[in-house]
Design an enzyme around this catalytic site. Structure first.
Site, PDB file in Angstrom:
ATOM      1  N   TYR A 198      -3.528 -10.143  11.569  1.00  0.00           N
ATOM      2  CA  TYR A 198      -2.243  -9.954  10.903  1.00  0.00           C
ATOM      3  C   TYR A 198      -2.516  -9.309   9.550  1.00  0.00           C
ATOM      4  O   TYR A 198      -3.457  -9.702   8.844  1.00  0.00           O
ATOM      5  CB  TYR A 198      -1.514 -11.283  10.674  1.00  0.00           C
ATOM      6  CG  TYR A 198      -1.077 -12.010  11.931  1.00  0.00           C
ATOM      7  CD1 TYR A 198      -1.130 -11.409  13.185  1.00  0.00           C
ATOM      8  CD2 TYR A 198      -0.586 -13.308  11.850  1.00  0.00           C
ATOM      9  CE1 TYR A 198      -0.715 -12.084  14.321  1.00  0.00           C
ATOM     10  CE2 TYR A 198      -0.169 -13.990  12.981  1.00  0.00           C
ATOM     11  CZ  TYR A 198      -0.245 -13.383  14.216  1.00  0.00           C
ATOM     12  OH  TYR A 198       0.161 -14.041  15.345  1.00  0.00           O
ATOM     13  N   GLU A 199      -1.696  -8.332   9.186  1.00  0.00           N
ATOM     14  CA  GLU A 199      -1.877  -7.608   7.924  1.00  0.00           C
ATOM     15  C   GLU A 199      -0.533  -7.550   7.178  1.00  0.00           C
ATOM     16  O   GLU A 199       0.471  -7.105   7.734  1.00  0.00           O
ATOM     17  CB  GLU A 199      -2.366  -6.177   8.183  1.00  0.00           C
ATOM     18  CG  GLU A 199      -3.716  -6.083   8.866  1.00  0.00           C
ATOM     19  CD  GLU A 199      -4.876  -5.975   7.902  1.00  0.00           C
ATOM     20  OE1 GLU A 199      -4.617  -5.897   6.677  1.00  0.00           O
ATOM     21  OE2 GLU A 199      -6.027  -5.964   8.359  1.00  0.00           O
ATOM     22  N   MET A 200      -0.568  -7.978   5.919  1.00  0.00           N
ATOM     23  CA  MET A 200       0.631  -7.938   5.078  1.00  0.00           C
ATOM     24  C   MET A 200       0.438  -6.936   3.955  1.00  0.00           C
ATOM     25  O   MET A 200      -0.649  -6.852   3.374  1.00  0.00           O
ATOM     26  CB  MET A 200       0.888  -9.343   4.487  1.00  0.00           C
ATOM     27  CG  MET A 200       1.946  -9.393   3.392  1.00  0.00           C
ATOM     28  SD  MET A 200       3.576  -8.866   3.984  1.00  0.00           S
ATOM     29  CE  MET A 200       4.402  -8.467   2.437  1.00  0.00           C
TER      30      MET A 200
END
Length: 897
Positions: free
Chosen positions: A338-340
């Protein structure tokens, strides 16, 4: 441990609140909006109560993160278990939390036993497996903060843990009734500590959103990496760093069904989650890919309800197995990244003018974490069933494969063979050691060879680690060639070649049958097998055969112990009949008259893994005598490494780690700018790692002159990767960098016209539009066959052919014989590629181009590696070549001693 069928929280939540209300709450960056409408037990330890500030309002330090999880455990001792799995290089605590219902925590040992049974279909029947699938809880591992400057994930870890324990919500309680949640809140405490301290040093009376501000521009090195400046999200197949080694041990204890690695990316982006981009590793199954879709679709439902933007599939592929989000897949879990979008501070102004806050990132990672927990809870039985099926089908696939076993031959490199076998065991794979000599695969193997039965649950991990070539899909590669033809960047995200036998340069044979021999299962073992001292009461001295890291560690240990060591540049045969290769070490009693020498050497043999042979005579049957000019003394070598801008921090860290932790020898880091004017006479060796844009900005003409003078007076300058390109540009290294080869010769008559020509087909059109002054095409990372000149002391103890790495697009012309020697060079175009995907133009141009050059300069020398032999610290097969450059280089330099 009861089984639950849950209604989607996202659907329930959306029915309770209108979409507009949700969107408005999501845009509210106050900490009370992390979960709109939630209420919490007032007696629970919130972040604000424990640490003194609301969640998401300050970037929490590693010490405070640890303090907060301690508080949760004290408040919920029946629901929280904290497990320490090691400590970082700088001594910080590494731990994970297990959060679930009191019943599940009380039965944690039964869960562990159940997952171990489910993980091995050889020991568990179908009926037993079904009982486990019906009764075991689900499990999910959430890993936060592997990159220390990706700041919102660890804060989200605290919010997730708090919400699971303190939320007044029966649905959340139901999750914990059938799911164990493993939270690793901070995988990289050293990098985060570096970021936090530097960030708050730059903050003024008001946090700046300007991307030009010091808050948003970290000094060298950034907080991304750990103490040794490793990108630990590339370390999962090599396991060099304690932060990753400890996680692997924990995962092999509990085999969580889902693994999430939570990251940050550029602040102008949105949020990325599974499914991953192409290409997928071929050893990832269709069922696993469907499981990733389950996770992604439920995440999407939550993000839609909250009004959050996201994307999937466009980047972050699942091909390289060395990511945290990849490695668990080959044991049967589903794993994802997951990448924010990162605020890289308290707030960040995007290109569109919107302000992104730290709390935004915390909230999105928290929501994604909860959505993933929900999916695992809902899909508990299916995920357990598929985990069992993955492990079972792996065995069946192996039994029907032509690759029935592997044999690791220790003959050529005992140290490398043992380390490879030990690394496979550390990764949860079964390896045996033969207790007799045997014949198999058409070869003869000695006692002590390592045998791997393919028919084990980790068969697919074995294949992806040991196969010389793992192919990307033909469709994906065709698309990359199409993109290149249209001057578009390719989509190969990381290295495409990583086979451990090639990285280690160790012989591993594939056999169609499992050898029927007496063998013993190798248990968890140290990477170094103890060595021995033979004939300790020798009258003349002691000899050590050169050529593997056992002998390399013996050399460095002896130098550190003050023992005088010589080495032979040429092979020789001792009167005993034993043959000693070039580079072999000679330790005489005459040079080391201390009475305790034998006891010292015995201790060093055990710790280094080397076999030391005592001898009573110096007589040799062939080769140089010990007093020959071809035998040189190895000095106690002082090594300096260029540090700070413009050095690539990863390159510097890899170099320092390999020398200090693999060679067991100290180094000194010197800031690059100081090399320009400093008195460098204390150092025999200076290493320039790869750089960003060359060293000219730090050194200038004065620095070049200072280094040249130091080399001429007897120093050994070693350049790595593009630092060798800078040495060419600076006039130190007498060769040239090459442009790309092209057949398209442009014959302009003036600036506006060129000769007329017919273009008859599309391929001719593509040739016509090529850039005739371009650099070679960029290569994400491959392994190349490299031939070695055996007639030089730099190649002593090195095989005639080694495997080297190639990343980037620098290609060097061979150095002219009048200036130096090409010690190692890439093989013929038809044979050069050992593993990975290499563009055809590069394959043709790289043939016979140098990997290692030696250039004498008066009393010193320049040794240029055109690539980094310490890349990711997993190119073990190049270690002896690198040790020769350092220690044999220092021995052959001629300074005034």
């Amino acid at each position: 441990m009861r089984r639950l069928i849950l209604t989607s929280l996202a659907a329930i939540f959306a029915s309770a609140l209108s979409h507009n209300a949700l969107a408005a709450a999501a845009q509210d960056n106050s900490v009370t909006a992390m979960w709109p409408g939630a209420s919490y037990n007032e007696d629970s330890p919130s972040v604000e109560r424990v640490l003194g500030y609301p969640i998401g309002s300050r970037i929490t330090s590693p010490a405070d993160l640890s303090q907060y999880f301690n508080a949760l455990q004290q408040a919920y001792p029946q629901q929280v278990k904290l497990v320490e799995y090691g400590e970082s290089w700088e001594g910080r605590r590494l731990f994970y939390a297990i959060i679930s219902s009191a019943d599940n925590i009380a039965q944690l040992s039964q869960f562990e036993q159940g997952m171990q049974a489910l993980a091995d279909p050889r020991q568990t029947s179908d009926a037993q497996a079904q009982q486990l699938i019906d009764s075991l809880p689900g499990s999910v591992w959430l890993g936060y903060g592997v990159h220390g400057n990706e700041i919102s994930p660890p804060e989200a870890a605290m919010m997730t843990a708090y919400h699971l324990l303190a939320a007044d919500d029966n649905r959340v309680k139901n999750f914990l009734d059938n799911t164990l949640v493993f939270i690793d809140p901070l995988q990289n405490p050293d990098g985060r500590a570096r970021f936090v301290s530097r960030y708050y040093m730059t903050a003024g009376m008001q946090h700046s959103a300007d991307r030009l501000s010091a808050e948003h521009n970290e000094p060298w090195p950034s907080g991304r990496s750990n103490h040794y400046l490793f990108d630990m999200n590339r370390d999962w197949i090599a396991l060099t760093q304690p932060e990753i080694k400890g996680q692997v041990a924990a995962l092999l204890t509990y085999y969580p069904l889902a693994f999430v690695d939570l990251h940050e990316m550029g602040g102008d982006s949105s949020y990325y989650f599974t499914p991953e981009a192409e290409p997928y590793n071929p050893f990832i199954t269709a069922q696993q890919r469907q499981g990733l879709d389950w996770i992604g679709q439920n995440n999407a439902a939550w993000f839609d309800a909250m009004g959050f933007d996201y994307y999937t599939r466009e980047v972050f592929d699942a091909f390289y197995p060395g990511y945290g989000a990849s490695w668990p897949l080959y044991h049967g879990a589903i794993a994802m990244t997951y990448e924010m979008a990162s605020a890289r501070g308290h707030q960040f102004r995007r290109q569109d003018g919107d302000i992104l806050t730290y709390a935004d990132g915390v909230q999105r990672h928290f929501v994604a974490s909860m959505a993933t927990i929900e999916t695992v809870s809902q899909r508990r039985q299916q995920l357990l069933q598929r985990f069992w099926q993955y492990r079972q089908s792996a065995i069946n696939e192996a039994q029907n494969s032509e690759q029935r076993s592997w044999v690791i031959d220790p003959t050529g490199d005992a140290a490398g063979a043992h380390k490879l076998a030990a690394l496979l065991v550390e990764q949860g794979l079964q390896v045996s050691r033969s207790e007799q000599a045997f014949a198999s695969c058409g070869n003869d193997y000695p006692t002590g060879s390592y045998v791997i039965d393919a028919a084990q649950p980790g068969y697919r991990l074995l294949r992806t680690l040991l196969d010389p070539q793992v192919d990307m899909s033909a469709e994906f590669l065709a698309e990359q060639e199409r993109r290149r033809n249209h001057n578009l960047a390719d989509q190969i995200y990381d290295v495409s070649g990583w086979a451990l036998p090639l990285l280690f340069n160790v012989d591993v044979d594939v056999c169609e049958q499992l050898p029927d021999i007496k063998q013993r299962l190798l248990q968890a073992t140290a990477a170094i097998a103890p060595g021995q001292l033979l004939h300790a009461d020798a009258k003349l001295g002691y000899l050590v055969k050169w050529g593997d890291m056992n002998s390399g560690r013996l050399l460095t240990a002896a130098l550190r112990a003050g023992i005088k060591v010589k080495r032979s540049d040429l092979p020789f045969t001792h009167k005993s009949g034993d043959r000693y290769p070039a580079g072999s070490l000679i330790i005489t009693l005459a040079d080391n008259p201390q009475q305790q020498l034998p006891s010292k050497l015995k201790t060093l043999a055990i710790s280094s893994g080397a076999t030391i042979q005592g001898v009573d005579s110096s007589w040799v049957l062939d080769g140089p005598n010990f007093g020959s000019d071809n035998v040189v003394s190895v000095p106690q070598t002082n090594i300096a490494i260029a540090w700070d801008e413009p050095v690539q921090s990863l390159s510097a860290g890899h170099v320092r780690y390999v020398i200090e932790q693999q060679f067991n020898y100290p180094t000194t880091a010197i800031r690059s700018a100081q090399l320009a004017r400093a008195d460098l006479s204390h150092y025999q060796v200076i290493i320039l790692p790869a750089s960003r844009g060359g060293y000219s900005s730090a050194l200038g003409a004065t620095g070049v002159a200072n280094l040249r003078d130091w080399v001429n007076r007897g120093g050994v300058l070693i350049t790595l990767g593009n630092a060798s390109g800078w040495a060419v540009e600076a006039g130190l290294l007498k060769t040239q960098l090459e442009k790309a080869v092209t057949d398209n010769s442009d014959s302009l008559s003036d600036d506006s016209y060129t000769a007329g020509q017919h273009i008859t087909d599309f391929s001719q059109f593509l040739e016509q539009v090529k850039n005739t002054d371009a650099d070679p095409y960029w290569v994400a990372g491959v392994l190349l066959n490299t031939d070695v000149d055996q007639a030089h002391w730099l190649s002593a103890g090195v095989k005639p052919q080694v495997i080297s790495n190639y990343v980037g697009n620098q290609i060097f012309a061979p150095i002219d014989i009048q200036y130096g020697r090409n010690i190692a060079y890439y093989s013929d175009a038809d044979k050069v590629l050992a593993s990975g995907y290499l563009w055809q133009e590069n394959r043709q141009q790289l043939a016979y181009k140098p990997f290692l050059m030696w250039q004498p300069m008066q009393k010193g020398m320049l040794i240029a590696f055109t690539q980094e032999p310490t890349y990711r610290a997993y190119m073990d097969g190049l270690n002896i070549l690198f040790m020769n450059a350092i220690f044999a280089g220092a021995a052959h330099a001629k300074p005034l001693r």
